[in-house]
Design an enzyme around this catalytic site. Structure first.
Site, PDB file in Angstrom:
ATOM      1  N   GLY A  16       0.945  -0.463  -1.083  1.00 53.89           N
ATOM      2  CA  GLY A  16       1.619   0.303  -1.919  1.00 53.89           C
ATOM      3  C   GLY A  16       1.601   0.227  -3.485  1.00 53.89           C
ATOM      4  O   GLY A  16       2.545   0.202  -4.131  1.00 53.89           O
ATOM      5  N   SER A  17       0.586  -0.170  -3.879  1.00 50.80           N
ATOM      6  CA  SER A  17       0.082  -0.340  -5.078  1.00 50.80           C
ATOM      7  C   SER A  17       0.305   0.875  -5.958  1.00 50.80           C
ATOM      8  O   SER A  17       0.749   1.187  -6.825  1.00 50.80           O
ATOM      9  CB  SER A  17      -0.948  -1.105  -5.617  1.00 50.80           C
ATOM     10  OG  SER A  17      -2.484  -0.346  -4.836  1.00 50.80           O
ATOM     11  N   MET A  94      -2.473   5.991   6.451  1.00 54.32           N
ATOM     12  CA  MET A  94      -3.693   5.993   7.054  1.00 54.32           C
ATOM     13  C   MET A  94      -3.329   6.533   8.510  1.00 54.32           C
ATOM     14  O   MET A  94      -3.703   5.848   9.609  1.00 54.32           O
ATOM     15  CB  MET A  94      -4.114   4.492   7.481  1.00 54.32           C
ATOM     16  CG  MET A  94      -4.398   3.814   5.888  1.00 54.32           C
ATOM     17  SD  MET A  94      -5.288   4.609   4.728  1.00 54.32           S
ATOM     18  CE  MET A  94      -6.989   4.258   5.333  1.00 54.32           C
ATOM     19  N   HIS A 113      -7.779   9.483  -2.231  1.00 55.77           N
ATOM     20  CA  HIS A 113      -8.956   9.079  -1.378  1.00 55.77           C
ATOM     21  C   HIS A 113     -10.024   8.358  -2.090  1.00 55.77           C
ATOM     22  O   HIS A 113     -10.499   8.782  -3.205  1.00 55.77           O
ATOM     23  CB  HIS A 113      -9.642  10.282  -0.715  1.00 55.77           C
ATOM     24  CG  HIS A 113     -10.674   9.899   0.068  1.00 55.77           C
ATOM     25  ND1 HIS A 113     -10.625   9.196   1.477  1.00 55.77           N
ATOM     26  CD2 HIS A 113     -11.925  10.099   0.114  1.00 55.77           C
ATOM     27  CE1 HIS A 113     -11.392   9.096   2.237  1.00 55.77           C
ATOM     28  NE2 HIS A 113     -12.675   9.123   1.266  1.00 55.77           N
TER      29      HIS A 113
HETATM   30  C1  GAR Z   1      -5.980   3.030  -1.764  1.00 52.23           C
HETATM   31  O1  GAR Z   1      -7.109   2.524  -2.189  1.00 52.23           O
HETATM   32  C2  GAR Z   1      -6.137   4.535  -1.473  1.00 52.23           C
HETATM   33  O2  GAR Z   1      -7.216   5.029  -2.258  1.00 52.23           O
HETATM   34  C3  GAR Z   1      -6.729   4.364  -0.039  1.00 52.23           C
HETATM   35  O3  GAR Z   1      -5.670   3.517   0.457  1.00 52.23           O
HETATM   36  C4  GAR Z   1      -5.193   2.558  -0.635  1.00 52.23           C
HETATM   37  C5  GAR Z   1      -3.944   2.125  -0.577  1.00 52.23           C
HETATM   38  O4  GAR Z   1      -3.700   1.249  -1.364  1.00 52.23           O
HETATM   39  N1  GAR Z   1      -6.402   5.395   0.941  1.00 52.23           N
HETATM   40  C6  GAR Z   1      -7.276   5.852   1.772  1.00 52.23           C
HETATM   41  O5  GAR Z   1      -8.223   5.502   1.983  1.00 52.23           O
HETATM   42  C7  GAR Z   1      -7.041   7.121   2.296  1.00 52.23           C
HETATM   43  N2  GAR Z   1      -7.956   7.685   3.290  1.00 52.23           N
HETATM   44  P1  GAR Z   1      -2.088   1.039  -1.770  1.00 52.23           P
HETATM   45  O6  GAR Z   1      -1.299   0.894  -0.560  1.00 52.23           O
HETATM   46  O7  GAR Z   1      -2.141  -0.300  -2.560  1.00 52.23           O
HETATM   47  O8  GAR Z   1      -1.728   2.015  -2.536  1.00 52.23           O
END
Ligand code: GAR
Length: 219
Positions: A16-17, A94, A113
Protein backbone atom coordinates in the site's frame (compact mmCIF):
# COMPACT_ATOMS: atom_id res chain seq x y z
CA UNK A 1 -12.55 23.14 -9.94
CA UNK A 2 -14.98 21.15 -7.81
CA UNK A 3 -15.47 22.11 -4.18
CA UNK A 4 -16.62 18.82 -2.66
CA UNK A 5 -13.79 16.31 -2.53
CA UNK A 6 -13.95 13.36 -4.90
CA UNK A 7 -15.09 10.22 -3.06
CA UNK A 8 -12.44 7.54 -3.60
CA UNK A 9 -12.36 3.84 -2.76
CA UNK A 10 -8.89 2.26 -2.97
CA UNK A 11 -8.40 -1.46 -3.61
CA UNK A 12 -5.12 -3.05 -2.53
CA UNK A 13 -3.50 -6.45 -2.06
CA UNK A 14 -0.22 -5.63 -0.33
CA UNK A 15 2.07 -2.98 1.08
CA UNK A 16 0.00 0.00 0.00
CA UNK A 17 2.79 2.50 -0.65
CA UNK A 18 0.73 4.02 -3.47
CA UNK A 19 -2.22 4.19 -1.09
CA UNK A 20 0.08 6.03 1.35
CA UNK A 21 0.98 8.59 -1.33
CA UNK A 22 -2.76 9.26 -1.78
CA UNK A 23 -3.38 9.46 1.98
CA UNK A 24 -0.48 11.91 2.32
CA UNK A 25 -1.82 14.03 -0.55
CA UNK A 26 -5.28 14.09 1.00
CA UNK A 27 -3.88 15.08 4.38
CA UNK A 28 -1.58 17.82 3.11
CA UNK A 29 -4.35 19.28 0.97
CA UNK A 30 -2.67 18.72 -2.40
CA UNK A 31 -5.34 16.21 -3.50
CA UNK A 32 -9.02 17.11 -3.81
CA UNK A 33 -10.09 13.67 -2.59
CA UNK A 34 -11.59 11.92 0.36
CA UNK A 35 -10.63 8.27 0.66
CA UNK A 36 -13.87 6.71 1.86
CA UNK A 37 -12.53 3.18 2.29
CA UNK A 38 -9.65 0.84 1.59
CA UNK A 39 -10.55 -2.72 0.64
CA UNK A 40 -8.12 -5.61 0.33
CA UNK A 41 -8.54 -9.12 -1.01
CA UNK A 42 -5.96 -10.19 1.58
CA UNK A 43 -6.57 -9.72 5.30
CA UNK A 44 -2.81 -9.47 6.00
CA UNK A 45 -2.15 -6.62 3.55
CA UNK A 46 -0.03 -3.96 5.26
CA UNK A 47 -2.00 -1.27 3.43
CA UNK A 48 -4.99 -2.01 5.71
CA UNK A 49 -2.87 -0.89 8.68
CA UNK A 50 -1.93 2.29 6.83
CA UNK A 51 -5.64 3.00 6.30
CA UNK A 52 -6.55 2.32 9.93
CA UNK A 53 -3.73 4.58 11.09
CA UNK A 54 -5.22 7.33 8.91
CA UNK A 55 -8.73 6.66 10.35
CA UNK A 56 -10.00 5.38 7.00
CA UNK A 57 -12.39 2.40 7.06
CA UNK A 58 -10.31 -0.67 6.17
CA UNK A 59 -11.97 -3.87 5.06
CA UNK A 60 -10.83 -7.27 3.88
CA UNK A 61 -12.89 -9.35 1.49
CA UNK A 62 -10.80 -12.43 0.93
CA UNK A 63 -11.11 -13.90 -2.53
CA UNK A 64 -10.20 -17.33 -1.20
CA UNK A 65 -13.54 -17.46 0.64
CA UNK A 66 -15.49 -17.32 -2.64
CA UNK A 67 -16.32 -20.12 -5.02
CA UNK A 68 -15.47 -18.22 -8.17
CA UNK A 69 -14.29 -14.91 -9.59
CA UNK A 70 -17.81 -13.75 -10.30
CA UNK A 71 -19.14 -14.16 -6.76
CA UNK A 72 -16.05 -12.44 -5.33
CA UNK A 73 -16.43 -9.49 -7.69
CA UNK A 74 -20.15 -9.19 -6.90
CA UNK A 75 -19.37 -9.04 -3.16
CA UNK A 76 -16.67 -6.48 -3.88
CA UNK A 77 -19.08 -4.33 -5.91
CA UNK A 78 -21.64 -4.48 -3.11
CA UNK A 79 -19.06 -3.36 -0.55
CA UNK A 80 -17.66 -0.60 -2.78
CA UNK A 81 -21.16 0.69 -3.55
CA UNK A 82 -21.86 1.16 0.15
CA UNK A 83 -19.24 3.96 0.05
CA UNK A 84 -20.75 5.64 -3.05
CA UNK A 85 -17.44 6.38 -4.76
CA UNK A 86 -16.88 8.79 -7.64
CA UNK A 87 -13.61 6.98 -8.39
CA UNK A 88 -12.21 3.51 -7.73
CA UNK A 89 -8.42 3.29 -7.56
CA UNK A 90 -6.57 0.00 -7.98
CA UNK A 91 -3.29 0.40 -6.06
CA UNK A 92 -1.44 -2.90 -6.28
CA UNK A 93 -4.70 -4.86 -6.41
CA UNK A 94 -3.49 -8.18 -7.77
CA UNK A 95 -6.75 -9.68 -9.04
CA UNK A 96 -8.10 -10.04 -12.54
CA UNK A 97 -11.48 -8.33 -12.61
CA UNK A 98 -14.60 -9.64 -14.33
CA UNK A 99 -16.23 -7.73 -17.19
CA UNK A 100 -19.19 -6.98 -14.92
CA UNK A 101 -16.90 -5.25 -12.45
CA UNK A 102 -15.07 -3.25 -15.11
CA UNK A 103 -18.35 -2.17 -16.74
CA UNK A 104 -19.78 -1.10 -13.37
CA UNK A 105 -16.93 1.39 -12.92
CA UNK A 106 -16.29 2.24 -16.56
CA UNK A 107 -14.65 5.67 -16.90
CA UNK A 108 -13.96 5.91 -13.15
CA UNK A 109 -11.61 2.99 -12.55
CA UNK A 110 -7.85 3.63 -12.54
CA UNK A 111 -4.89 1.25 -12.29
CA UNK A 112 -1.14 1.60 -11.96
CA UNK A 113 1.00 -0.91 -13.83
CA UNK A 114 4.79 -1.13 -13.49
CA UNK A 115 5.79 -0.92 -17.16
CA UNK A 116 5.58 1.40 -20.13
CA UNK A 117 2.34 -0.06 -21.49
CA UNK A 118 1.61 -1.56 -23.95
CA UNK A 119 4.98 -3.18 -23.19
CA UNK A 120 4.98 -5.92 -20.54
CA UNK A 121 1.36 -6.46 -19.67
CA UNK A 122 0.95 -9.00 -16.87
CA UNK A 123 3.47 -10.00 -14.20
CA UNK A 124 7.26 -9.81 -13.59
CA UNK A 125 7.61 -6.60 -15.57
CA UNK A 126 10.94 -5.53 -14.04
CA UNK A 127 12.57 -8.91 -14.68
CA UNK A 128 11.30 -8.87 -18.25
CA UNK A 129 12.73 -5.38 -18.87
CA UNK A 130 16.09 -6.51 -17.45
CA UNK A 131 16.08 -9.74 -19.50
CA UNK A 132 15.37 -7.75 -22.66
CA UNK A 133 18.26 -5.38 -21.80
CA UNK A 134 15.95 -2.40 -22.23
CA UNK A 135 17.52 1.04 -21.79
CA UNK A 136 14.33 2.44 -20.34
CA UNK A 137 11.49 1.08 -18.25
CA UNK A 138 8.75 2.77 -16.33
CA UNK A 139 5.23 2.85 -15.01
CA UNK A 140 1.80 3.69 -16.39
CA UNK A 141 -1.43 4.94 -14.85
CA UNK A 142 -4.36 3.99 -17.06
CA UNK A 143 -8.11 3.72 -17.23
CA UNK A 144 -9.18 0.10 -16.79
CA UNK A 145 -11.01 -1.63 -19.61
CA UNK A 146 -11.95 -5.26 -20.11
CA UNK A 147 -8.56 -5.98 -21.71
CA UNK A 148 -6.07 -6.86 -18.95
CA UNK A 149 -3.54 -4.00 -18.61
CA UNK A 150 -4.90 -2.77 -21.93
CA UNK A 151 -6.86 0.35 -21.01
CA UNK A 152 -5.79 3.74 -22.34
CA UNK A 153 -2.80 5.36 -20.60
CA UNK A 154 -3.22 8.63 -18.71
CA UNK A 155 0.35 9.21 -17.60
CA UNK A 156 3.67 7.38 -17.87
CA UNK A 157 6.96 7.92 -16.06
CA UNK A 158 10.08 6.82 -17.91
CA UNK A 159 12.93 5.49 -15.78
CA UNK A 160 16.43 4.60 -17.04
CA UNK A 161 17.63 1.01 -16.62
CA UNK A 162 21.14 1.26 -15.15
CA UNK A 163 23.99 -1.11 -15.85
CA UNK A 164 23.97 -2.96 -12.54
CA UNK A 165 20.24 -2.79 -11.91
CA UNK A 166 18.49 -5.70 -10.22
CA UNK A 167 14.73 -6.17 -9.88
CA UNK A 168 15.07 -4.63 -6.43
CA UNK A 169 16.98 -1.47 -7.41
CA UNK A 170 14.88 -0.92 -10.54
CA UNK A 171 11.55 -1.43 -8.77
CA UNK A 172 12.60 0.98 -5.99
CA UNK A 173 13.41 3.68 -8.57
CA UNK A 174 10.11 3.04 -10.30
CA UNK A 175 8.13 3.25 -7.08
CA UNK A 176 9.48 6.77 -6.50
CA UNK A 177 7.84 7.72 -9.82
CA UNK A 178 4.64 5.78 -8.97
CA UNK A 179 4.18 7.95 -5.91
CA UNK A 180 4.39 11.06 -8.12
CA UNK A 181 2.26 10.08 -11.10
CA UNK A 182 -0.61 8.24 -9.36
CA UNK A 183 -1.56 11.20 -7.13
CA UNK A 184 -1.25 13.45 -10.21
CA UNK A 185 -3.69 11.37 -12.26
CA UNK A 186 -6.09 10.98 -9.34
CA UNK A 187 -6.09 14.73 -8.80
CA UNK A 188 -6.79 15.40 -12.50
CA UNK A 189 -9.80 13.11 -12.17
CA UNK A 190 -10.89 14.67 -8.85
CA UNK A 191 -10.76 18.12 -10.41
CA UNK A 192 -12.85 16.88 -13.35
CA UNK A 193 -10.02 17.54 -15.78
CA UNK A 194 -9.81 13.94 -16.96
CA UNK A 195 -12.22 11.84 -18.98
CA UNK A 196 -12.19 8.96 -21.43
CA UNK A 197 -14.23 8.52 -24.56
CA UNK A 198 -13.94 5.24 -26.47
CA UNK A 199 -10.31 4.67 -25.46
CA UNK A 200 -9.32 8.29 -26.03
CA UNK A 201 -8.22 10.02 -22.83
CA UNK A 202 -8.98 13.73 -22.58
CA UNK A 203 -7.19 16.15 -20.25
CA UNK A 204 -8.87 19.55 -20.08
CA UNK A 205 -10.97 18.37 -23.06
CA UNK A 206 -7.82 17.92 -25.20
CA UNK A 207 -6.85 14.42 -26.38
CA UNK A 208 -3.74 13.01 -24.72
CA UNK A 209 -1.13 11.18 -26.83
CA UNK A 210 -1.67 7.43 -27.16
CA UNK A 211 0.87 6.73 -24.36
CA UNK A 212 -0.63 9.41 -22.15
CA UNK A 213 1.19 12.37 -20.66
CA UNK A 214 4.87 11.45 -20.26
CA UNK A 215 7.31 12.36 -17.53
CA UNK A 216 10.96 11.47 -18.14
CA UNK A 217 12.85 11.04 -14.88
CA UNK A 218 16.14 11.33 -16.86
CA UNK A 219 15.43 15.03 -17.55
C1 GAR B 1 3.13 -1.25 -7.48
O1 GAR B 1 4.47 -1.28 -7.84
C2 GAR B 1 2.23 -1.33 -8.70
O2 GAR B 1 2.83 -0.75 -9.82
C3 GAR B 1 2.07 -2.81 -8.87
O3 GAR B 1 1.98 -3.32 -7.55
C4 GAR B 1 2.78 -2.50 -6.70
C5 GAR B 1 1.98 -2.21 -5.46
O4 GAR B 1 2.76 -1.54 -4.53
N1 GAR B 1 0.89 -3.13 -9.60
C6 GAR B 1 0.79 -4.18 -10.41
O5 GAR B 1 1.70 -4.95 -10.61
C7 GAR B 1 -0.56 -4.32 -11.12
N2 GAR B 1 -0.48 -5.25 -12.17
P1 GAR B 1 2.12 -0.86 -3.26
O6 GAR B 1 1.22 -1.91 -2.59
O7 GAR B 1 3.30 -0.52 -2.39
O8 GAR B 1 1.36 0.34 -3.70
Amino acid sequence: MSTTPCRVVVLISGSGSNLQALIDGQHNGSLAINIEAVISNRADAFGLERATKASIPAEAIEHKNFLDRDSFDQALIQKIESYKPDLVVLAGFMRILTSDFVRQYSGRLLNIHPSLLPKYQGLHTHQRALDAKDDIHGVTVHFVTEELDGGPPIIQAIVPVLENDTVDTLSKRIQVQEHIIYPMAVNWFANKRLSVNENQVLLDKEPLPVNGHQIDSRD
